[in-house]
Design a protein around this motif. Structure first.
Motif, PDB file in Angstrom:
ATOM      1  N   GLU A 157       0.822  -1.208   0.000  1.00  0.00           N
ATOM      2  CA  GLU A 157       0.000   0.000   0.000  1.00  0.00           C
ATOM      3  C   GLU A 157       0.859   1.262   0.000  1.00  0.00           C
ATOM      4  O   GLU A 157       0.533   2.243  -0.677  1.00  0.00           O
ATOM      5  CB  GLU A 157      -0.929  -0.016   1.209  1.00  0.00           C
ATOM      6  N   SER A 158       1.975   1.219   0.736  1.00  0.00           N
ATOM      7  CA  SER A 158       2.819   2.410   0.823  1.00  0.00           C
ATOM      8  C   SER A 158       3.552   2.694  -0.489  1.00  0.00           C
ATOM      9  O   SER A 158       3.903   3.845  -0.775  1.00  0.00           O
ATOM     10  CB  SER A 158       3.836   2.257   1.963  1.00  0.00           C
ATOM     11  N   LEU A 160       2.300   2.201  -3.520  1.00  0.00           N
ATOM     12  CA  LEU A 160       1.385   2.739  -4.523  1.00  0.00           C
ATOM     13  C   LEU A 160       1.416   4.259  -4.497  1.00  0.00           C
ATOM     14  O   LEU A 160       1.448   4.874  -3.430  1.00  0.00           O
ATOM     15  CB  LEU A 160      -0.046   2.261  -4.250  1.00  0.00           C
ATOM     16  N   ASN A 161       1.417   4.851  -5.679  1.00  0.00           N
ATOM     17  CA  ASN A 161       1.419   6.307  -5.758  1.00  0.00           C
ATOM     18  C   ASN A 161       0.893   6.714  -7.136  1.00  0.00           C
ATOM     19  O   ASN A 161       0.650   5.858  -7.990  1.00  0.00           O
ATOM     20  CB  ASN A 161       2.835   6.861  -5.510  1.00  0.00           C
ATOM     21  N   PRO A 162       0.699   8.002  -7.391  1.00  0.00           N
ATOM     22  CA  PRO A 162       0.135   8.432  -8.677  1.00  0.00           C
ATOM     23  C   PRO A 162       0.951   8.019  -9.893  1.00  0.00           C
ATOM     24  O   PRO A 162       0.427   8.001 -11.023  1.00  0.00           O
ATOM     25  CB  PRO A 162       0.091   9.959  -8.533  1.00  0.00           C
ATOM     26  N   THR A 164       2.202   5.007 -10.303  1.00  0.00           N
ATOM     27  CA  THR A 164       2.020   3.578 -10.538  1.00  0.00           C
ATOM     28  C   THR A 164       1.050   3.367 -11.695  1.00  0.00           C
ATOM     29  O   THR A 164      -0.135   3.679 -11.588  1.00  0.00           O
ATOM     30  CB  THR A 164       1.485   2.876  -9.280  1.00  0.00           C
ATOM     31  N   LYS A 188      -7.014  -1.765  -3.828  1.00  0.00           N
ATOM     32  CA  LYS A 188      -6.072  -0.721  -3.431  1.00  0.00           C
ATOM     33  C   LYS A 188      -5.342  -0.156  -4.640  1.00  0.00           C
ATOM     34  O   LYS A 188      -5.139   1.064  -4.756  1.00  0.00           O
ATOM     35  CB  LYS A 188      -5.073  -1.279  -2.411  1.00  0.00           C
ATOM     36  N   ALA A 189      -4.934  -1.039  -5.552  1.00  0.00           N
ATOM     37  CA  ALA A 189      -4.216  -0.584  -6.743  1.00  0.00           C
ATOM     38  C   ALA A 189      -5.127   0.242  -7.651  1.00  0.00           C
ATOM     39  O   ALA A 189      -4.706   1.267  -8.201  1.00  0.00           O
ATOM     40  CB  ALA A 189      -3.650  -1.782  -7.504  1.00  0.00           C
ATOM     41  N   LYS A 190      -6.364  -0.184  -7.795  1.00  0.00           N
ATOM     42  CA  LYS A 190      -7.294   0.561  -8.633  1.00  0.00           C
ATOM     43  C   LYS A 190      -7.599   1.930  -8.032  1.00  0.00           C
ATOM     44  O   LYS A 190      -7.764   2.919  -8.761  1.00  0.00           O
ATOM     45  CB  LYS A 190      -8.591  -0.232  -8.821  1.00  0.00           C
ATOM     46  N   ALA A 192      -5.561   3.690  -6.546  1.00  0.00           N
ATOM     47  CA  ALA A 192      -4.401   4.532  -6.856  1.00  0.00           C
ATOM     48  C   ALA A 192      -4.328   4.879  -8.342  1.00  0.00           C
ATOM     49  O   ALA A 192      -3.422   5.599  -8.768  1.00  0.00           O
ATOM     50  CB  ALA A 192      -3.111   3.826  -6.422  1.00  0.00           C
TER      51      ALA A 192
END
Length: 405
Positions: A157-158, A160-162, A164, A188-190, A192
């Motif tokens: 989770e940490s 992941l960022n814009p 990704t 979580k990925a979606k 982001a």
């Protein structure tokens, strides 16, 4: 309900074989599963009654072949709960399916973008993204696992960022047996803003796969690990994503219009399926899915869990044997090390006793290096394996330990 394993085994001709005078005990199902007679019959019937190319011929054989081939696509769509049949793209296997996505992504990525994978990847879901990043200037990031072989969800989770663009992860680790919480991680990925690809090679045969419930954008799997033939696989992709995905292979069938100067691509699924396909493979895979779906799925899962539980219990009592991969949520894969023995030697001795297992790095060299081992011996179980075969595995391992001491 309990599974009638004895009756089930009668449907697999190869299981009656002997190896060096010993009954075959096939425990390499994570590499490929054996094929029931229904699949063999479907392939033979195609070649003996309607062998022809699809979509092309103005004759009855081609019409029959096309109907069977496209009906197979419908069967796959039902099996994974695809939103539309056009979302099912035929490939040669999981590896080609992932390459199809990766080659398209390489045309979309740019410097500053990021692709995330995990430390437990098969080479097919690692090297593909390495190459995509190298060609585009994007950055590959790797999510760590813990000592049990489970994905570090906090780190995931940490990370992941814009930036990704895509997250690629296995449904199930082929080397460790770990089942990843793909629905949670996908959400979580979606959130982001990333696309998500699931390597389903190991997960497809061990539980209900509902691509709409998972929420991913791509799900890739092979027929041969689901009681179907080799050389056929599937890329499922969300239609809204696939409709404009850059093409990889070009040639016949996927063309809408072509001149000597240029070409335009057809609609899904044709635009991503160039050339003559593996018609018999698709028909064989559909037969495997029909056969598999007719079984009691809960009974299958209960049986496979019991096999793994028995193997783990005996391994814990086995002096000098270390299980590699102890995730709380696992499917029927037991990778292990025998003290003082190279995995290849263990595999050789077991083979002489009729027991087929996998040895080596399991196409996961970076994972093996992280674990500090050269490779493992891997026993992997399927629906036709028995408790007696689990017992025979450990009897053979006791013999191997004496021989290698």
């Amino acid at each position: 309900m309990s599974l009638n394993v004895a009756a089930l085994r009668q449907q697999f001709p190869i299981l009656s074989r002997e190896i060096d005078g010993k009954p075959l005990i096939y425990l390499d199902n994570a590499a490929t599963t054996q094929k029931p007679q229904a699949v063999l019959d479907a392939i033979i019937d195609y070649y003996t009654t309607c062998n022809a190319n699809v979509h092309r011929g103005a004759h009855q054989l081609s019409d029959e072949a096309t109907r069977r081939y496209e009906s197979a696509r419908d069967t796959v769509a039902r099996f994974i709960n695809a939103g539309a049949r056009e979302e099912v793209i035929w490939t040669r296997g999981t590896t080609e399916a992932i390459n199809l996505v990766a080659n398209g992504l390489a045309q979309l990525l740019q410097a500053g973008d990021e692709v995330m994978v995990t430390e437990m990847e098969h080479h097919a879901n690692l090297v593909t993204w390495q190459q995509a990043c190298k060609h585009s200037g994007a950055t590959l990031k790797v999510v760590p696992i813990n000592e049990r072989g489970e994905l570090d969800e906090t780190a995931f989770e940490s990370m992941l960022n814009p930036a990704t663009r895509l997250v690629a992860m296995p449904h199930v680790s082929n080397a460790l047996g770990t089942v990843n919480p793909i629905q949670t991680l996908t959400a979580k990925a979606k959130a982001a803003g990333a696309w998500v690809l699931i390597d389903g090679a190991q997960g497809i045969a061990h539980g209900d796969v509902d691509v709409q419930a998972i929420g991913c954008d791509f799900y890739a799997f092979s027929g041969h690990k689901l009681y179907g033939p080799t050389g056929i696989g599937v890329l499922w992709g969300r239609r809204s994503v696939l409709a404009d995905w850059p093409v990889w292979l070009v040639g016949g069938e996927m063309i809408q219009e072509v001149t000597y100067q240029d070409a335009t691509w057809g609609e899904l699924p044709n635009r991503l399926e160039a050339g003559t396909p593996d018609i018999a493979g698709a028909i064989g895979l559909a037969a495997a899915l029909d056969w598999f779906m007719a079984l009691d799925q809960k009974a299958i899962q209960t049986h496979e869990k019991a096999l793994l539980a028995s193997a783990h219990a005996q391994a814990e009592e086995f002096d000098g044997l270390q299980i590699i991969g102890t995730a709380k949520n696992k499917i029927g894969v037991m990778s292990f090390m025998l003290d003082g023995a190279h995995p290849a030697d263990v595999g050789f001795i077991l083979d002489r006793q009729g027991i087929a297992i996998r040895t080596g790095d399991n196409c996961a060299q970076p994972l093996m290096k992280k674990l500090g081992i050269p490779g493992t011996a891997r026993a992997s179980f399927s629906i036709y394996n028995t408790m007696d075969e689990v017992d025979a595995l450990f009897s053979a391992l006791r013999k191997a330990r004496k021989m290698l001491a």
